[in-house]
Design a protein around this motif. Structure first.
Motif, PDB file in Angstrom:
ATOM      1  N   TRP A 129       5.859  65.817 -30.920  1.00 11.82           N
ATOM      2  CA  TRP A 129       6.768  66.962 -31.043  1.00 11.82           C
ATOM      3  C   TRP A 129       5.991  68.277 -30.958  1.00 11.82           C
ATOM      4  N   SER A 130       4.878  68.372 -31.733  1.00  4.88           N
ATOM      5  CA  SER A 130       4.075  69.599 -31.720  1.00  4.88           C
ATOM      6  C   SER A 130       3.592  69.912 -30.307  1.00  4.88           C
ATOM      7  N   ARG A 131       3.146  68.861 -29.622  1.00  5.86           N
ATOM      8  CA  ARG A 131       2.631  69.072 -28.274  1.00  5.86           C
ATOM      9  C   ARG A 131       3.745  69.627 -27.369  1.00  5.86           C
ATOM     10  N   LEU A 150       6.317  73.959 -24.273  1.00  7.78           N
ATOM     11  CA  LEU A 150       7.518  74.752 -23.998  1.00  7.78           C
ATOM     12  C   LEU A 150       7.250  76.234 -24.225  1.00  7.78           C
ATOM     13  N   GLY A 151       6.532  76.516 -25.309  1.00  5.77           N
ATOM     14  CA  GLY A 151       6.230  77.908 -25.622  1.00  5.77           C
ATOM     15  C   GLY A 151       5.410  78.564 -24.525  1.00  5.77           C
ATOM     16  N   GLU A 152       4.481  77.781 -23.951  1.00  8.86           N
ATOM     17  CA  GLU A 152       3.637  78.348 -22.904  1.00  8.86           C
ATOM     18  C   GLU A 152       4.357  78.448 -21.566  1.00  8.86           C
ATOM     19  N   ALA A 153       5.186  77.428 -21.272  1.00  6.90           N
ATOM     20  CA  ALA A 153       5.785  77.357 -19.938  1.00  6.90           C
ATOM     21  C   ALA A 153       7.043  78.217 -19.797  1.00  6.90           C
ATOM     22  N   GLU A 186       1.858  77.610 -38.200  1.00  8.01           N
ATOM     23  CA  GLU A 186       0.899  77.809 -37.115  1.00  8.01           C
ATOM     24  C   GLU A 186       1.609  77.779 -35.768  1.00  8.01           C
ATOM     25  N   LEU A 187       2.515  76.813 -35.631  1.00  6.06           N
ATOM     26  CA  LEU A 187       3.283  76.733 -34.380  1.00  6.06           C
ATOM     27  C   LEU A 187       4.080  78.015 -34.163  1.00  6.06           C
ATOM     28  N   ALA A 195       5.149  78.757 -30.410  1.00  8.92           N
ATOM     29  CA  ALA A 195       5.671  77.441 -30.043  1.00  8.92           C
ATOM     30  C   ALA A 195       7.028  77.181 -30.691  1.00  8.92           C
ATOM     31  N   VAL A 196       7.214  77.653 -31.906  1.00  7.91           N
ATOM     32  CA  VAL A 196       8.548  77.614 -32.523  1.00  7.91           C
ATOM     33  C   VAL A 196       8.919  79.031 -32.946  1.00  7.91           C
ATOM     34  N   SER A 197      10.180  79.219 -33.375  1.00 10.33           N
ATOM     35  CA  SER A 197      10.714  80.570 -33.560  1.00 10.33           C
ATOM     36  C   SER A 197       9.911  81.384 -34.573  1.00 10.33           C
TER      37      SER A 197
END
Lengths: 435, 288, 316
Positions: free
Chosen positions: A185-187, A192-195, A245-246, A251-253
Motif C-alpha cells: 500500500w505504501s509503495r 501515485l503521489g509522484e506520478a 511521513e507519507l 503520498a497521502v493527503s
C-alpha cells in the motif's frame, strides 16, 4: 481515576436522577397530581416507540415495513422516529437519561457496552419470540456484553478501500487485490503521489478505525475481551509515523485536508478529488460513487506482514429493546420481524447494510443492481477470508474515537511528535477506560 | 438620528447621504455574497453542489426543490412549516407577555430582594444550556409533555428567556420617570400604569422581542430535536438536519433547497415586522 | 445604578420620596404579581435544573447510572490534568476579545447609518439583517467552508493579487478568526436593538443641542451616546455572555470537533463533548459552573463600570 461500579450488583438504576428531580419538585408541591405519562394508545392497543438513525430513503422503507408489521399484529401500533446519526446519538442519550428510552432502538456497535452495562437494555436471550438461527455466531457476538445478548445486528458492513481505477491505471500503479500488504500500500501511495498531481489516498492516520485494521493485521487489537487496551504507545507511534511521513512526501493527503474530515464523503480528500483513494465503510460507498462516478472501484484493505487480514465484518447497526419497556413481548416481536421476516427483508433491502440473516441475504442478493450489487459481491469475495469481529468496544471508546482524530491533528500540523502524541493518547485512553 | 431633523437646504444634492447609500450598498454586496451563493447552490445540479465553487449553476436544476418539497419521512413540507409556525407563534406570545410583566417589576417597582432576584435572573443565562438539558428533559418527561409542543412553548410563558426580560428592563428604564409619577398622582395603581403608560411606550422593546423570539425559536434545532419524537410533529428546521446524514448517502442539493424554503417564512416575518421598529417612539406620541 | 446586587437604600428611597406618598405595601404586592410567571418558570424550569447540575458537578455521572459522589475530583482534574480544558478556555477568551468588540462596533455603525439614511431604510434594515436569519444551519456551515477553504472563493480572490494562503478554515492559525467572522457577519440582532434604542431618543434633545450650536460629533457624544447607553450596555453584557458560551458557529463549521488541531475547540464545545460524547456529565456540569462563575464576575464588573457611563432616564 475512578472506579466503575461492579455491574452485577447494580440494579437497573437508570432512573435514579429522574427520581431525585421528581422528589425535589414534589417537595415544592408543584407537581402534585401530575402523574407520569400514561401507557398505551387509546382502544387498548399496545403502542411501541421505535427510533433509528438514517436518511429519508431509509425512512421510506422502514415505514413501509412497520406498516406491514402493524397489519400482521392488529393489537400493536408502532410510532417511528428518526434523525441523522449525530443527532440521534444525542437524542437517545437524553431520552435514556430521562428514563424515557424508546421501546425498540437502533444502536451503534460503540453504544452497546455502555447501554448494556447501565441496565438500559433487555437481555434478549430470554425472549423466545426472537429467533437468531439465521445469523452467524460471530456476528451475534457483536451484540453481546458480559456474555448476554443485548442487541441483534441488522446488517453487516466491512472496511473497504475505494479508489479511482482510471487514474490508478493511467499512473501505471497495479490495482490492489486481496492479500496486498501495508508495505504494498505504501509503495502504491508513493508511486501515485509522484506520478500524478494528487495524493495517493486520504491519510488514514486520522481514524481509529483504520488503525484498528492495521493493528489486527499485526495480531493485536484495540481492546482485550475484558475491555482493556491491547496495544501500546509504540504501536500507535509507529502507525502515525508511517502515515505522517507519507503525508509529508505528498503520498497521502496533507494535514490541511485531513483535518477537515467529518465523516461525509464530500469532506474526504478522496471525495473532493484531491486524492486517488480512501478507506471507508462499504455502507458509505454511495456518497463517493455520487462524487467520483463510474471509475470508482472497491478493494479490500491491506493485510499484515504475515498475511493476517485486519478487516472484518462489522454490524452496520444493531437493534435492541429498552429494559424499561412496558411491552417487552411486543417489542421483541418487532425485532424478530425486522431481522427474520422474509417480506420485511425484501422491503428493507440493503437500506441498513447487507442483511445478517443468511436466508434473506441470499434471497435478495440476486435482485441487487448497480452499486448495491458490487458491494454484495465485494462482501461475498471476503466471506470466509476474514477473522471474527472483535466484541463490542468498551464504554469510553466513543470518547477515544474523537480524541484519536484530534490528537492526529497535532501530529499532522507538526505541533508534536508522533511518539509523544501517542503516549498522551494512551494515558488519556487508560483513564477513560477504567472509569 | 444625527440627520433626522437637519434643516437641509432644498434641491441641493446631499452628498453625505449619497455617500451613506454608496457605503451601505458596497457593504451589502460583500455581506450578501454568501447568501447569494446559498441560493444559487440550491439550483445547482447534484454534481456541482459540492464540487463547484462558481456562484452560478451551469444550468438551472429544479430537482432539488421537487425533492425538498416532498418533505421528509412521509411528512409534507407544509406540515413541517405549519408545526414551526405554531411553535414560533406560541413562543412570541409567551415571551412578549411574560417578559414585559417581569421587566416592569424589575424596572419600576420596588420590592424586597429585587437586587438578588435580578442577579439570579441574569445568572440563569450564564450557565450553558447543555448542562441543564437533561434535568430539564426529566422535568418535562415527568409532566408528560415530551413529544408535544409544550416544552418548546410553555417556558416562554414563564419568562425563562432572561435575555428578553433584561432587554425590556433596559428599555423601560429609558422611559422618563415623570410619566408614571404623574399617573400615580392621578391615582393610577401599578397595573393601570403598566397597561396605560409603560406598555405602549415599550413598543420598540416588545417588537424586538417578538422578532427575535420568532426567528430564534424557528431556528432552534436543539430543543426541537430533544423534545419532538413523531415525524408528524417535526419542524422544518428539524427536517433540514435530517437531510444530511453523514453516515449514509447524503443529499446536499435538496438540503440547500430546503434551507431556502425554511428561510422564506422568517424573511417574510422580519420584513412584515421590521417597519414597526421605526414607528416605536415616534408614533406613540410621547414627547419627553 | 442597579448592580446585580441590592442597593435598595439610596436608590429606592430617592424614588419613593420623589414619587411622593406612594404606598410601598401595595407596590410590594403588585411586584410579586408581575413577577409570578417568572418566579414559577425560574423555580421549576431553570433553578431546579441548575441546582441539579451543581450537584452533578460533584459526582461522576455517566448519564445512565446513578451519579456517584466524588467531591471536588472533577474540579481538580479540570484545573490540574486536562490540557484540552485550558486550550478551550484560552480559545474562548480570544474569541470573546475578537468577536464582541467587532460585532458591536459594526452593529452600532450600521444602526447609526441606517437611522439617518432616510429613503430605503426598510430595505437596508432587512438586507443587513438577512445573514442573521440563517442562524447556524448546516447549509451556512457548508457555504462558510466553501468560501474559506483551500482553493475557496476567498483564496481565489486573493490569488489574483498573487497571495496564496492555502485556505483559512483548515489552518490552526486562522480557523478561529473564520469562526469569529461568522458571528460578526451575523450582527443583525445587536443592530436591531440599537435601532430600537435610537427610536427612544427624543427629538427635542437634538433640537435643543442644535440651538446650543452643537455640531454632529458633539450631538452624537452629548445626546445620542448617553441616551443610547442603556441599550449599548445591554448589548455589551448580552453579547459578552453569549460569546463566552459560543457553540453553534464552531460546532457547524468544524463538524463538532473544534479542529484543526483544537484551534476552534471552544469551552462549551468541549463541555458538550465531555458531557454527551464521552458521557462525563458530572465533569461537564463542573465545567459549566466554572464558566458561570467567570461570566458572573465579568458581568458584575461590567455592571460596576456601568455606573459611570450608563445614563438612565428613571433617576426621578
Amino acid at each position: 481515576m475512578r472506579q466503575k461500579p461492579p455491574r452485577a450488583s447494580e440494579p437497573t438504576t437508570a432512573g435514579k436522577l429522574p427520581v431525585v428531580i421528581t422528589s425535589l419538585l414534589l417537595l415544592c408541591g408543584l407537581l402534585a397530581g401530575c402523574g407520569a405519562k400514561a401507557d398505551g394508545a387509546p382502544g387498548g392497543k399496545i403502542e411501541l416507540q421505535f427510533s433509528w438513525w438514517g436518511n429519508a430513503d431509509r425512512a421510506e422503507v422502514t415505514n413501509e415495513a412497520v406498516e406491514l408489521f402493524e397489519r400482521r399484529n392488529p393489537g400493536i401500533e408502532v410510532q417511528t422516529s428518526f434523525s441523522s446519526y449525530n443527532s440521534y446519538i444525542q437524542k437517545l442519550a437524553t431520552q435514556a437519561a430521562g428514563g424515557n428510552a424508546p421501546d425498540v432502538m437502533q444502536l451503534d456497535y460503540r453504544q452497546i457496552s455502555q447501554y448494556a452495562s447501565a441496565g438500559l437494555l433487555l437481555d434478549l436471550d430470554d425472549r423466545p419470540s426472537i429467533s437468531t438461527g439465521e445469523v452467524t455466531s460471530a456476528m451475534l457476538r457483536t451484540g453481546q456484553a458480559n456474555g448476554e445478548q443485548y442487541a441483534i445486528p441488522m446488517g453487516r458492513t466491512s472496511q473497504v478501500m475505494v479508489y479511482d481505477s482510471a487514474r490508478w491505471q493511467r499512473a501505471g500503479v497495479p490495482e490492489p487485490e486481496f492479500g496486498w500488504t501495508w508495505r504494498d500500500w505504501s509503495r502504491a501511495m508513493r508511486q501515485l503521489g509522484e506520478a500524478t498531481d494528487r495524493t495517493g489516498a486520504t491519510d488514514p492516520g486520522w481514524s481509529e478505525d483504520w488503525f484498528e485494521v492495521w493493528l489486527r493485521g499485526r495480531g493485536k487489537s484495540l481492546y482485550t475481551d475484558r475491555g482493556g487496551l491491547n496495544y501500546d504507545a509504540a504501536d500507535l507511534a509507529r502507525f502515525w509515523r508511517t502515515t505522517n511521513e507519507l503525508s509529508q512526501r505528498g503520498a497521502v493527503s496533507p494535514a490541511r485536508q485531513t483535518t477537515q474530515i467529518d465523516g461525509s464523503a464530500a469532506n474526504m480528500p478522496f471525495g473532493r478529488g484531491n486524492a486517488l483513494s480512501g478507506f471507508t465503510w462499504d455502507s458509505a460507498v454511495g456518497g463517493f460513487q455520487a462524487l467520483i462516478g463510474d471509475s470508482l472501484r472497491l478493494a479490500p484493505l491491506p493485510v499484515g506482514p504475515d498475511g493476517t487480514p485486519g478487516q472484518y465484518f462489522k454490524p452496520s447497526m444493531l437493534v435492541g429493546v429498552s429494559a424499561d419497556s412496558p411491552h417487552p413481548e411486543a417489542a421483541s416481536k418487532l425485532v424478530d420481524f425486522l431481522i427474520n421476516d422474509p417480506r420485511a427483508g425484501e422491503i428493507l433491502g440493503v437500506s441498513r447494510g447487507l442483511p445478517v440473516n443468511r436466508t434473506i441475504r441470499e434471497k435478495i442478493t440476486p435482485s441487487l443492481t448497480g452499486l448495491d450489487e458490487r458491494i454484495a459481491e465485494f462482501q461475498e469475495s471476503l466471506d470466509g477470508e476474514l477473522l471474527a469481529p472483535p466484541s463490542a468496544p468498551p464504554q469510553g471508546d466513543l470518547a477515544l474515537q474523537t480524541a484519536f482524530q484530534r490528537d492526529y491533528d497535532h501530529v499532522g500540523f507538526e505541533l508534536q511528535s508522533p511518539r509523544k502524541t501517542a503516549e498522551q493518547f494512551l494515558t488519556n485512553a487508560r483513564s477513560e477506560l477504567q472509569r | 438620528m444625527v440627520a433626522v431633523r437637519e434643516p437641509v437646504p432644498r434641491r441641493r444634492v446631499d452628498w453625505g447621504r449619497v455617500g451613506l447609500h454608496a457605503g451601505c450598498l458596497a457593504a451589502l454586496l460583500v455581506m450578501l455574497y454568501p447568501l447569494a451563493w446559498l441560493i444559487a447552490t440550491s439550483f445547482k445540479p447534484a454534481d456541482e453542489v459540492i464540487s463547484s465553487l462558481r456562484l452560478l449553476p451551469s444550468r438551472l436544476a429544479m430537482s432539488n426543490y421537487t425533492t425538498a418539497l416532498e418533505g421528509v419521512g412521509g411528512v409534507s413540507v407544509l406540515r413541517l412549516i405549519g408545526n414551526s409556525l405554531i411553535i414560533s407563534t406560541g413562543a412570541v406570545l409567551g415571551n412578549v407577555i411574560s417578559c414585559s410583566l417581569a421587566a416592569y417589576a424589575f424596572a419600576r417597582l420596588r420590592f424586597t430582594l429585587r437586587g438578588p432576584l435580578f442577579a439570579l435572573m441574569l445568572a440563569t443565562i450564564m450557565l450553558p444550556q447543555h448542562a441543564v438539558l437533561i434535568p430539564q428533559y426529566i422535568v418535562f418527561n415527568q409532566l408528560g409533555m415530551v413529544n408535544t409542543f409544550w416544552p418548546l412553548v410553555l417556558p416562554k410563558f414563564l419568562a425563562t428567556d432572561a435575555f428578553f426580560v433584561f432587554l425590556t428592563v433596559q428599555f423601560m428604564r429609558g422611559i422618563p420617570k415623570e410619566l408614571d409619577e404623574a399617573a400615580t398622582l392621578d391615582g393610577c395603581g401599578p397595573f393601570r400604569t403598566f397597561f396605560r403608560i409603560i406598555l405602549p411606550l415599550s413598543r420598540p422593546a416588545l417588537i424586538t422581542t417578538a422578532i427575535f423570539t420568532f426567528i430564534w425559536t424557528w431556528n432552534d434545532f436543539f430543543l426541537q430535536l430533544i423534545y419532538l419524537f413523531e415525524p408528524e410533529k417535526f419542524t422544518i428546521t428539524l427536517a433540514l438536519r435530517s437531510f444530511v446524514d453523514t453516515s449514509s448517502q447524503s443529499a446536499y442539493g435538496p438540503m440547500f433547497a430546503m434551507s431556502v424554503i425554511a428561510l422564506l417564512p422568517i424573511v417574510l416575518f422580519f420584513m412584515a415586522f421590521q417597519r414597526f421598529l421605526v414607528e416605536g417612539m415616534a408614533s406613540s406620541g410621547v414627547k419627553g | 445604578m442597579s448592580a446585580p446586587h441590592p442597593r435598595p437604600d439610596a436608590d429606592s428611597a430617592a424614588a419613593e420620596s420623589a414619587a411622593g406618598r406612594n404606598r410601598p405595601r401595595r407596590r410590594e404586592g403588585a411586584a410579586w404579581v408581575f413577577l409570578s410567571p417568572w418566579l414559577l418558570g425560574a423555580a421549576v424550569l431553570t433553578l431546579t435544573p441548575m441546582l441539579v447540575s451543581l450537584y452533578l458537578s460533584f459526582t461522576e455521572y455517566d448519564l445512565f447510572t446513578a451519579p456517584k459522589w466524588v467531591g471536588l475530583d472533577n474540579y481538580v482534574h479540570m484545573f490540574t490534568s486536562d490540557p484540552r480544558y485550558w486550550r478551550s478556555a484560552v480559545n474562548t477568551l480570544l474569541y470573546v476579545l475578537v468577536a464582541v468588540p467587532l460585532q458591536l462596533a459594526l452593529a452600532l455603525a450600521v444602526a447609526l447609518a441606517l437611522n439617518s439614511i432616510g429613503r430605503g431604510k426598510g430595505f437596508y434594515r432587512s438586507a443587513f439583517y438577512a445573514p442573521s436569519l440563517l442562524g447556524a444551519s448546516m447549509s451556512i456551515a457548508l457555504v462558510w467552508r466553501a468560501l474559506f477553504n483551500d482553493g475557496g472563493t476567498v483564496d481565489d480572490l486573493l490569488s489574483t493579487f498573487g497571495i496564496d494562503m492555502g485556505g483559512w478554515v483548515n489552518q490552526p492559525g486562522w480557523a478561529l478568526l473564520v469562526v469569529a467572522l461568522l458571528t460578526i457577519w451575523q450582527f443583525g440582532a445587536p443592530m436591531v436593538i440599537f435601532l430600537a434604542g435610537l427610536q427612544q431618543v427624543p427629538h427635542e434633545l437634538y433640537e435643543a443641542a442644535e440651538v446650543d450650536g452643537a455640531g454632529r460629533v458633539r450631538r452624537f457624544l452629548s445626546v445620542t451616546l448617553p441616551m443610547l447607553s442603556p441599550v449599548l450596555f445591554f448589548n455589551l453584557v448580552l453579547q459578552t455572555i453569549q460569546a463566552f458560551q459560543v457553540f453553534t458557529p464552531a460546532f457547524t463549521v468544524s463538524g463538532g470537533r473544534g479542529g484543526p488541531a483544537d484551534s476552534t475547540l471552544f469551552y462549551t464545545l468541549y463541555l458538550y463533548d465531555r458531557g454527551f460524547t464521552a458521557s462525563h456529565m458530572g465533569y461537564a456540569a463542573a465545567m459549566a459552573w466554572v464558566l458561570l462563575v467567570v461570566i458572573g464576575i465579568v458581568t458584575a464588573l461590567l455592571f460596576r463600570s456601568s455606573r459611570s457611563w450608563v445614563f438612565y432616564n428613571d433617576k426621578g
